[in-house]
Scaffold this motif. Structure first.
Motif, short mmCIF file in Angstrom:
data_model
loop_
_atom_site.label_atom_id
_atom_site.label_comp_id
_atom_site.label_asym_id
_atom_site.label_seq_id
_atom_site.Cartn_x
_atom_site.Cartn_y
_atom_site.Cartn_z
N ASN A 1 0.83 -1.20 0.00
CA ASN A 1 0.00 0.00 0.00
C ASN A 1 0.87 1.26 0.00
OD1 ASN A 1 -2.45 1.46 0.13
ND2 ASN A 1 -2.15 1.73 2.33
N ALA A 2 1.97 1.22 0.72
CA ALA A 2 2.86 2.38 0.79
C ALA A 2 3.46 2.72 -0.57
CB ALA A 2 3.98 2.12 1.81
N VAL A 3 3.75 1.71 -1.38
CA VAL A 3 4.36 1.96 -2.69
C VAL A 3 3.39 1.73 -3.85
CG1 VAL A 3 6.73 1.56 -1.94
CG2 VAL A 3 5.38 -0.36 -2.78
N ASN A 4 2.10 1.55 -3.51
CA ASN A 4 1.04 1.39 -4.52
C ASN A 4 1.26 0.15 -5.39
OD1 ASN A 4 -1.33 1.96 -5.86
ND2 ASN A 4 -0.40 3.46 -7.24
N LEU A 5 1.58 -0.97 -4.72
CA LEU A 5 1.73 -2.25 -5.39
C LEU A 5 0.86 -3.28 -4.68
CD1 LEU A 5 5.62 -2.42 -5.84
CD2 LEU A 5 3.94 -1.94 -7.61
N THR A 6 0.43 -4.29 -5.40
CA THR A 6 -0.35 -5.35 -4.78
C THR A 6 0.58 -6.23 -3.93
OG1 THR A 6 -0.02 -6.88 -6.62
CG2 THR A 6 -1.96 -5.41 -6.73
N PRO A 7 0.04 -6.91 -2.90
CA PRO A 7 0.88 -7.79 -2.09
C PRO A 7 1.65 -8.83 -2.90
CG PRO A 7 -1.17 -7.38 -0.94
CD PRO A 7 -1.30 -6.75 -2.31
N PRO A 8 1.04 -9.51 -3.88
CA PRO A 8 1.85 -10.46 -4.65
C PRO A 8 3.01 -9.79 -5.41
CG PRO A 8 -0.48 -10.89 -5.01
CD PRO A 8 -0.38 -9.61 -4.24
N THR A 9 2.78 -8.57 -5.88
CA THR A 9 3.85 -7.86 -6.60
C THR A 9 5.00 -7.53 -5.67
OG1 THR A 9 2.19 -6.94 -8.08
CG2 THR A 9 4.35 -5.91 -8.11
N THR A 10 4.69 -7.10 -4.44
CA THR A 10 5.77 -6.78 -3.49
C THR A 10 6.56 -8.03 -3.14
OG1 THR A 10 4.36 -7.03 -1.54
CG2 THR A 10 4.54 -4.83 -2.49
N MET A 11 5.85 -9.15 -2.95
CA MET A 11 6.55 -10.40 -2.64
C MET A 11 7.42 -10.84 -3.81
SD MET A 11 3.52 -12.37 -0.59
CE MET A 11 4.37 -13.93 -0.50
N LEU A 12 6.88 -10.75 -5.02
CA LEU A 12 7.64 -11.13 -6.21
C LEU A 12 8.87 -10.24 -6.38
CD1 LEU A 12 7.86 -12.90 -8.74
CD2 LEU A 12 6.46 -11.21 -9.93
N ALA A 13 8.69 -8.95 -6.17
CA ALA A 13 9.82 -8.02 -6.29
C ALA A 13 10.92 -8.36 -5.28
CB ALA A 13 9.35 -6.58 -6.09
N ALA A 14 10.53 -8.62 -4.03
CA ALA A 14 11.52 -8.96 -3.00
C ALA A 14 12.23 -10.27 -3.33
CB ALA A 14 10.86 -9.04 -1.64
N PHE A 15 11.48 -11.28 -3.81
CA PHE A 15 12.10 -12.55 -4.17
C PHE A 15 13.08 -12.38 -5.33
CE2 PHE A 15 8.15 -14.82 -2.45
CZ PHE A 15 8.75 -15.04 -1.21
N LEU A 16 12.65 -11.67 -6.37
CA LEU A 16 13.52 -11.45 -7.52
C LEU A 16 14.75 -10.62 -7.16
CD1 LEU A 16 10.93 -10.81 -10.38
CD2 LEU A 16 12.37 -12.82 -10.05
N GLY B 1 19.67 -6.46 -2.91
CA GLY B 1 18.66 -6.52 -3.95
C GLY B 1 17.26 -6.64 -3.38
N ALA B 2 17.11 -7.45 -2.32
CA ALA B 2 15.81 -7.58 -1.67
C ALA B 2 15.38 -6.28 -1.01
CB ALA B 2 15.86 -8.71 -0.64
N LEU B 3 16.35 -5.53 -0.50
CA LEU B 3 16.04 -4.24 0.13
C LEU B 3 15.51 -3.21 -0.85
CD1 LEU B 3 18.99 -3.64 2.62
CD2 LEU B 3 16.56 -3.66 3.18
N ILE B 4 16.08 -3.17 -2.04
CA ILE B 4 15.71 -2.10 -2.98
C ILE B 4 14.68 -2.52 -4.02
CG2 ILE B 4 17.91 -0.92 -2.70
CD1 ILE B 4 18.59 -1.96 -5.56
N ALA B 5 14.39 -3.80 -4.14
CA ALA B 5 13.51 -4.27 -5.22
C ALA B 5 12.09 -3.71 -5.13
CB ALA B 5 13.47 -5.79 -5.23
N THR B 6 11.48 -3.76 -3.96
CA THR B 6 10.10 -3.29 -3.84
C THR B 6 9.98 -1.78 -4.05
OG1 THR B 6 9.53 -5.14 -2.40
CG2 THR B 6 8.09 -3.21 -2.32
N PRO B 7 10.82 -0.95 -3.40
CA PRO B 7 10.68 0.48 -3.69
C PRO B 7 11.04 0.82 -5.13
CG PRO B 7 12.54 0.12 -2.22
CD PRO B 7 11.80 -1.19 -2.35
N LEU B 8 11.97 0.08 -5.72
CA LEU B 8 12.32 0.33 -7.12
C LEU B 8 11.14 -0.01 -8.03
CD1 LEU B 8 14.51 1.19 -9.11
CD2 LEU B 8 15.26 -1.19 -9.17
N MET B 9 10.47 -1.14 -7.77
CA MET B 9 9.31 -1.52 -8.55
C MET B 9 8.19 -0.49 -8.40
SD MET B 9 7.92 -3.93 -10.52
CE MET B 9 8.71 -5.48 -10.18
N GLY B 10 7.98 -0.02 -7.17
CA GLY B 10 6.98 1.01 -6.93
C GLY B 10 7.31 2.31 -7.65
#
Length: 176
Positions: free
Chosen positions: A127-142, A151-160
């Motif tokens: 919600n903070a980065v306007n992404l769905t929960p599955p997208t945040t999980m996928l971004a962190a995994f990738l 990479g796990a630290l920056i993936a979600t905010p980068l995707m957002g």
């Protein structure tokens, strides 16, 4: 960096040709807003972890429960291994009380970690980065698979940020 970003943007802005400064400003604002929200969401999740550890520590008379809560809160900010670090310290403190207490506390901690990892964190951070929960999980995994912990630290905010930039420039309005 987030607190001094305005000064950094102004310095960087002077280096750019005047024709691209407005677009650069828009990009910098989207990046700053998204990263700030991500870290705010992450701190909220970490605070919830600390509160949970403090609660079960006090209920089960775990020695140094406030210290364990602070430790769990800080380690929860580390993707993938942070929860285990917080839980290991809680377990060690609980064992010094009694083995049955330690078993119950660790089982409760594992249940909470599963709820946090699969429901709380994806919902709050997403919600903070306007992404769905599955997208945040996928971004962190990738991100973790590609570049480990950094990479796990920056993936979600980068995707957002990428999503917000797309919305800003392609659709013409920011969905904040």
């Amino acid at each position: 960096m987030l607190f001094r970003s305005e000064r950094l943007v102004n310095r960087g802005r002077r280096l750019l040709p005047p024709s691209v400064r407005d677009d650069a400003d828009r990009i910098a604002r989207v990046f700053h807003r998204t990263i700030g929200r991500y870290f705010g969401g992450s701190l909220t999740v970490a605070a919830l972890m600390g509160l949970f550890v403090l609660t079960i520590g006090l209920i089960f008379n775990v020695p140094l429960a406030p210290v364990a809560a602070i430790w769990a809160m800080f380690t929860d900010l580390i993707p993938q291994i942070g929860g285990a670090l917080g839980g290991a310290f809680l377990f060690i403190l609980a064992v010094s009380n009694s083995v049955p207490t330690a078993i119950v506390v660790v089982l409760l901690f594992i249940i909470y970690m599963n709820i946090e990892n699969h429901i709380i964190q994806p919902a709050i951070v997403g919600n903070a980065v306007n992404l769905t929960p599955p997208t945040t999980m996928l971004a962190a995994f990738l991100g973790g698979a590609i570049a480990g912990v950094p990479g796990a630290l920056i993936a979600t905010p980068l995707m957002g940020t990428v999503k917000q930039l797309y919305l800003e420039f392609q659709i013409g309005r920011a969905h904040v």
